[in-house]
Scaffold this motif. Structure first.
Motif, PDB file in Angstrom:
ATOM      1  N   GLU A   1       0.847  -1.346   0.113  1.00  0.00           N
ATOM      2  CA  GLU A   1      -0.081   0.000   0.030  1.00  0.00           C
ATOM      3  C   GLU A   1       0.999   1.362   0.096  1.00  0.00           C
ATOM      4  OE1 GLU A   1      -3.919  -0.513   2.489  1.00  0.00           O
ATOM      5  OE2 GLU A   1      -2.420  -1.400   3.440  1.00  0.00           O
ATOM      6  N   LEU A   2       0.371   2.363  -0.635  1.00  0.00           N
ATOM      7  CA  LEU A   2       1.124   3.603  -0.764  1.00  0.00           C
ATOM      8  C   LEU A   2       0.136   4.566  -0.374  1.00  0.00           C
ATOM      9  CD1 LEU A   2       4.129   4.419  -1.356  1.00  0.00           C
ATOM     10  CD2 LEU A   2       3.374   4.771  -3.496  1.00  0.00           C
ATOM     11  N   PHE A   3       0.481   5.618   0.506  1.00  0.00           N
ATOM     12  CA  PHE A   3      -0.348   6.842   0.955  1.00  0.00           C
ATOM     13  C   PHE A   3       0.302   7.940   0.672  1.00  0.00           C
ATOM     14  CE2 PHE A   3      -1.185   2.983   3.687  1.00  0.00           C
ATOM     15  CZ  PHE A   3      -2.510   2.737   3.285  1.00  0.00           C
ATOM     16  N   GLU A   4      -0.432   8.906   0.091  1.00  0.00           N
ATOM     17  CA  GLU A   4       0.261  10.222   0.066  1.00  0.00           C
ATOM     18  C   GLU A   4      -0.387  11.347   0.951  1.00  0.00           C
ATOM     19  OE1 GLU A   4       2.696  11.100  -1.982  1.00  0.00           O
ATOM     20  OE2 GLU A   4       2.852   9.131  -3.206  1.00  0.00           O
ATOM     21  N   LEU A   5       0.643  11.917   1.639  1.00  0.00           N
ATOM     22  CA  LEU A   5       0.001  12.708   2.773  1.00  0.00           C
ATOM     23  C   LEU A   5       0.359  14.229   2.417  1.00  0.00           C
ATOM     24  CD1 LEU A   5       1.508  11.105   5.916  1.00  0.00           C
ATOM     25  CD2 LEU A   5      -0.744  10.680   5.063  1.00  0.00           C
ATOM     26  N   PRO A   6      -0.250  15.315   3.098  1.00  0.00           N
ATOM     27  CA  PRO A   6      -0.067  16.603   2.862  1.00  0.00           C
ATOM     28  C   PRO A   6       1.459  16.742   3.043  1.00  0.00           C
ATOM     29  CG  PRO A   6      -1.844  16.438   4.149  1.00  0.00           C
ATOM     30  CD  PRO A   6      -1.277  14.910   4.234  1.00  0.00           C
ATOM     31  N   GLY A   7       2.005  17.841   2.178  1.00  0.00           N
ATOM     32  CA  GLY A   7       3.205  18.287   2.364  1.00  0.00           C
ATOM     33  C   GLY A   7       4.387  17.483   1.448  1.00  0.00           C
ATOM     34  N   GLY A   8       3.647  16.625   0.706  1.00  0.00           N
ATOM     35  CA  GLY A   8       4.844  15.759  -0.258  1.00  0.00           C
ATOM     36  C   GLY A   8       5.299  14.613   0.584  1.00  0.00           C
ATOM     37  N   ARG A   9       4.514  14.223   1.505  1.00  0.00           N
ATOM     38  CA  ARG A   9       5.067  13.032   2.426  1.00  0.00           C
ATOM     39  C   ARG A   9       4.417  11.757   1.974  1.00  0.00           C
ATOM     40  NH1 ARG A   9       4.198  17.502   5.912  1.00  0.00           N
ATOM     41  NH2 ARG A   9       5.836  17.894   7.204  1.00  0.00           N
ATOM     42  N   THR A  10       5.017  10.651   2.233  1.00  0.00           N
ATOM     43  CA  THR A  10       4.546   9.209   1.622  1.00  0.00           C
ATOM     44  C   THR A  10       4.742   8.317   2.671  1.00  0.00           C
ATOM     45  OG1 THR A  10       5.290   9.883  -0.605  1.00  0.00           O
ATOM     46  CG2 THR A  10       5.011   7.382  -0.075  1.00  0.00           C
ATOM     47  N   VAL A  11       3.831   7.603   2.750  1.00  0.00           N
ATOM     48  CA  VAL A  11       3.904   6.341   3.684  1.00  0.00           C
ATOM     49  C   VAL A  11       3.683   5.089   2.674  1.00  0.00           C
ATOM     50  CG1 VAL A  11       2.772   5.080   5.671  1.00  0.00           C
ATOM     51  CG2 VAL A  11       2.888   7.485   5.830  1.00  0.00           C
ATOM     52  N   ALA A  12       4.586   4.436   2.980  1.00  0.00           N
ATOM     53  CA  ALA A  12       4.569   2.980   2.257  1.00  0.00           C
ATOM     54  C   ALA A  12       4.371   1.778   3.323  1.00  0.00           C
ATOM     55  CB  ALA A  12       6.030   2.768   1.524  1.00  0.00           C
ATOM     56  N   ARG A  13       3.693   0.759   2.836  1.00  0.00           N
ATOM     57  CA  ARG A  13       3.442  -0.395   4.027  1.00  0.00           C
ATOM     58  C   ARG A  13       3.369  -1.714   3.290  1.00  0.00           C
ATOM     59  NH1 ARG A  13      -2.190   0.295   6.185  1.00  0.00           N
ATOM     60  NH2 ARG A  13      -1.169   1.812   7.638  1.00  0.00           N
ATOM     61  N   TRP A  14       4.347  -2.512   3.882  1.00  0.00           N
ATOM     62  CA  TRP A  14       4.423  -3.942   3.520  1.00  0.00           C
ATOM     63  C   TRP A  14       3.574  -4.756   4.586  1.00  0.00           C
ATOM     64  CZ3 TRP A  14       7.760  -0.283   3.060  1.00  0.00           C
ATOM     65  CH2 TRP A  14       8.541   0.274   1.800  1.00  0.00           C
ATOM     66  N   ALA A  15       2.920  -5.763   4.489  1.00  0.00           N
ATOM     67  CA  ALA A  15       2.469  -6.694   5.470  1.00  0.00           C
ATOM     68  C   ALA A  15       2.497  -8.203   4.886  1.00  0.00           C
ATOM     69  CB  ALA A  15       0.788  -6.300   5.381  1.00  0.00           C
ATOM     70  N   GLY A  16       2.798  -8.850   6.154  1.00  0.00           N
ATOM     71  CA  GLY A  16       2.963 -10.282   5.861  1.00  0.00           C
ATOM     72  C   GLY A  16       2.479 -11.066   6.993  1.00  0.00           C
ATOM     73  N   PRO A  17       2.342 -12.297   7.216  1.00  0.00           N
ATOM     74  CA  PRO A  17       1.839 -12.934   8.291  1.00  0.00           C
ATOM     75  C   PRO A  17       2.850 -12.892   9.572  1.00  0.00           C
ATOM     76  CG  PRO A  17       3.020 -14.601   6.707  1.00  0.00           C
ATOM     77  CD  PRO A  17       3.007 -13.131   6.154  1.00  0.00           C
TER      78      PRO A  17
END
Length: 207
Positions: free
Chosen positions: A4-20
């Motif tokens: 998953e990839l989320f764009e936040l205000p101010g040009g910030r980014t959150v990337a997420r990896w999920a597994g068991p």
């Protein structure tokens, strides 16, 4: 690629990896001197906070950051750590760049303030005695830093900051601003980001 990839205000980014066994999140945010009251002269850069939530026991977790194996002509790089910081600084005639994050001692301090499992605080004795085994922070050839974390148990979480900052060489050498800029804890970084996002939201509602 992240799950998953989320764009936040101010040009910030959150990337997420999920597994068991774990969920890993990466926050990338530009360095904003206006958010840092301890700002010395012109400075730019980027900040990253890795957060890992363990769902099962994890014996080996490793993060790394580094420079290219071949540097441009005229660029010199070397280890630049101390005072809880593991860092590498590279410079040429015009620019000085520093990147780094917690050393072993700072990882233990992070445990005391809730940024890592509380039991890691007891590892300070291993650090002081240079007897830690299976975990630690390595600086490889003055080019890369590798963080090998102590084992995690199900339900544990940890936050690891990695910061890069650069400035005109003449300014940076006079005040060491790139070195100080890479020292903030994840709590400080996340607090600054949250405050900025809230301020932007209030401004948007007021406008």
């Amino acid at each position: 690629m992240p799950d998953e990839l989320f764009e936040l205000p101010g040009g910030r980014t959150v990337a997420r990896w999920a597994g068991p066994a774990a969920r890993v999140e990466l926050l990338l945010t530009a360095y904003d001197p206006e958010l840092d009251p301890e700002h010395w002269g012109p400075l730019t850069g980027c900040r990253a906070v890795w957060r890992l939530d363990a769902f099962a026991p994890l014996g080996r977790v490793r993060f790394s950051a580094g420079l290219p194996s071949e540097l441009p002509v005229g660029v010199e790089a070397g280890w630049d750590g101390g005072q809880g910081l593991c860092a590498i600084t590279a410079e040429d005639e015009g620019t000085l760049l520093t990147f780094g994050g917690n050393d072993e001692e700072a990882i233990c301090w992070a445990a005391e303030c809730g940024e890592a499992p509380r039991r890691w605080a007891a590892l300070t004795e291993e650090v002081n005695g240079y007897s830690f085994d299976g975990w630690g922070v390595d600086c490889t050839g003055s080019r890369a830093i590798t963080w090998r974390l102590p084992p995690l148990e199900a339900g544990d979480h940890c936050e690891l900051p990695v910061v890069a900052a650069w400035a005109p060489a003449a300014v940076a050498e006079a005040c060491a601003n790139t070195w100080y800029a890479v020292m903030p804890s994840p709590t400080v970084l996340l607090r600054q980001v949250a405050a900025d996002v809230a301020e932007r939201a209030e401004a948007a509602e007021g406008g």
